[in-house]
Scaffold this active site. Structure first.
Site, PDB file in Angstrom:
ATOM      1  N   ASN A  89       0.768  -1.394  -0.202  1.00 59.24           N
ATOM      2  CA  ASN A  89      -0.079   0.153   0.075  1.00 59.24           C
ATOM      3  C   ASN A  89       0.885   1.351  -0.113  1.00 59.24           C
ATOM      4  OD1 ASN A  89      -2.556   1.606   0.620  1.00 59.24           O
ATOM      5  ND2 ASN A  89      -1.340   1.999   2.471  1.00 59.24           N
ATOM      6  N   SER A 152      -3.962   2.091  -9.064  1.00 62.21           N
ATOM      7  CA  SER A 152      -4.642   3.118  -9.050  1.00 62.21           C
ATOM      8  C   SER A 152      -5.554   3.359 -10.393  1.00 62.21           C
ATOM      9  CB  SER A 152      -3.806   4.498  -9.036  1.00 62.21           C
ATOM     10  OG  SER A 152      -4.573   5.829  -9.192  1.00 62.21           O
ATOM     11  N   TYR A 164       3.266   8.885 -11.595  1.00 61.21           N
ATOM     12  CA  TYR A 164       2.345   7.994 -10.890  1.00 61.21           C
ATOM     13  C   TYR A 164       1.684   6.935 -11.670  1.00 61.21           C
ATOM     14  CZ  TYR A 164      -1.302   7.095  -7.249  1.00 61.21           C
ATOM     15  OH  TYR A 164      -2.021   6.633  -6.300  1.00 61.21           O
ATOM     16  N   ALA A 166       3.160   5.861 -14.532  1.00 63.49           N
ATOM     17  CA  ALA A 166       3.920   4.801 -14.946  1.00 63.49           C
ATOM     18  C   ALA A 166       4.032   3.845 -13.895  1.00 63.49           C
ATOM     19  CB  ALA A 166       5.263   5.504 -15.358  1.00 63.49           C
ATOM     20  N   LYS A 168       2.058   2.999 -11.541  1.00 58.79           N
ATOM     21  CA  LYS A 168       0.721   2.231 -10.969  1.00 58.79           C
ATOM     22  C   LYS A 168       0.378   1.241 -12.140  1.00 58.79           C
ATOM     23  CE  LYS A 168      -0.003   3.793  -6.898  1.00 58.79           C
ATOM     24  NZ  LYS A 168       0.318   2.693  -5.788  1.00 58.79           N
ATOM     25  N   ILE A 197     -10.365   8.388  -3.700  1.00 61.75           N
ATOM     26  CA  ILE A 197     -10.967   7.992  -2.558  1.00 61.75           C
ATOM     27  C   ILE A 197     -10.347   8.994  -1.543  1.00 61.75           C
ATOM     28  CG2 ILE A 197     -10.553   6.144  -0.649  1.00 61.75           C
ATOM     29  CD1 ILE A 197     -12.006   5.424  -3.487  1.00 61.75           C
TER      30      ILE A 197
END
Length: 255
Positions: A89, A152, A164, A166, A168, A197
């Protein structure tokens, strides 16, 4: 696998969804090894969950450090008398356009290597080290298990999030790769791709951008950590699920 039987590592566990996952696992009676760079956040987590039926172990963890990841997994397995799960996470964002031109001055600004590398180091490389170390321990112990990678919705592409996206997207793709590689060990690998979220990261978003995203969600609201937890629970408990990434986004990415 039953939640109460889990001996599971949770990274990025000091706040946000990681802390929520730890709460839910402990409430179900699991043993949890929680890691994060935020030591104060881990102390808060321990205080908040002290009365829950599960057992919590905490230790500082910087997933960017290969040696530290290996040490953490060995420590977690010893502390919990085994290991059969990982929720991958830990993550950060450093949003910015790859190239930006100022409307007034015409000046060009470029995404910095430092911002790019910071996101890749945590969200992809660090996640990979954790999978490698957890699976090495499980395979060596002939212990079946389950890994949940946090991808994501940005994996499909999102303006201003080159690094981000790339990281995820690669994590989602490697979920399938690792599921194929580790099935012979009795280890399942799944991923979740949350949309918008309610977490500390999304609360830090520019309000105008956040409002625009919420307006585009067909279900008309920002998601809650519990919405994502239900996906984590499904992957852990469904022994016939592996190799796929599930979007949990209120319908934002419907085609």
């Amino acid at each position: 696998m039953e939640l109460a039987e889990m001996k599971i590592v949770v990274t990025g566990a000091a706040s946000g969804m990681g802390a929520y996952f730890a709460h839910q696992l402990l409430r179900a009676g699991a043993r949890v090894a929680a890691g994060d760079v935020d030591r104060e956040g881990l102390e808060k987590l321990a205080a908040e969950t002290a009365a829950l039926p599960g057992t919590l172990h905490t230790r500082a963890l910087d997933v960017r450090c290969e040696a530290e990841s290996a040490e953490f997994v060995d420590w977690a397995a010893a502390a919990m008398a085994g290991l059969n799960g990982l929720i991958n996470n830990a993550g950060i964002i450093r949003d910015g356009l790859l190239v930006k031109k100022d409307r007034d001055s015409g000046q060009i600004a470029k995404l910095s290597r430092a911002d790019w590398q910071a996101v890749i180091d945590v969200n992809l490389t660090g996640a990979t080290w954790m999978v490698r170390e957890v699976v090495a321990w499980m395979a060596g112990a002939d212990a079946p298990g389950v890994i949940v990678n946090m991808s994501s919705l940005s994996r499909h592409g999102n303006r201003g999030q080159s690094s981000y996206v790339a990281a995820k997207a690669a994590l989602a793709a490697n979920t399938t790769t690792w599921a194929r590689e580790f099935a012979r060990f009795g280890i399942r690998v799944g991923a979740l791709a949350p949309g918008l979220i309610e977490t500390p990261m999304t609360r830090d978003m520019h309000q105008k951008a956040r409002d625009a995203l919420v307006a585009a969600v067909p279900l008309g609201r920002i998601g809650a950590p519990h919405d994502v937890w239900l996906g984590v629970k499904f992957i852990i408990e469904n022994d016939y699920f592996t190799g796929r990434c599930i979007d949990i986004d209120g319908g934002l990415n419907m085609v």
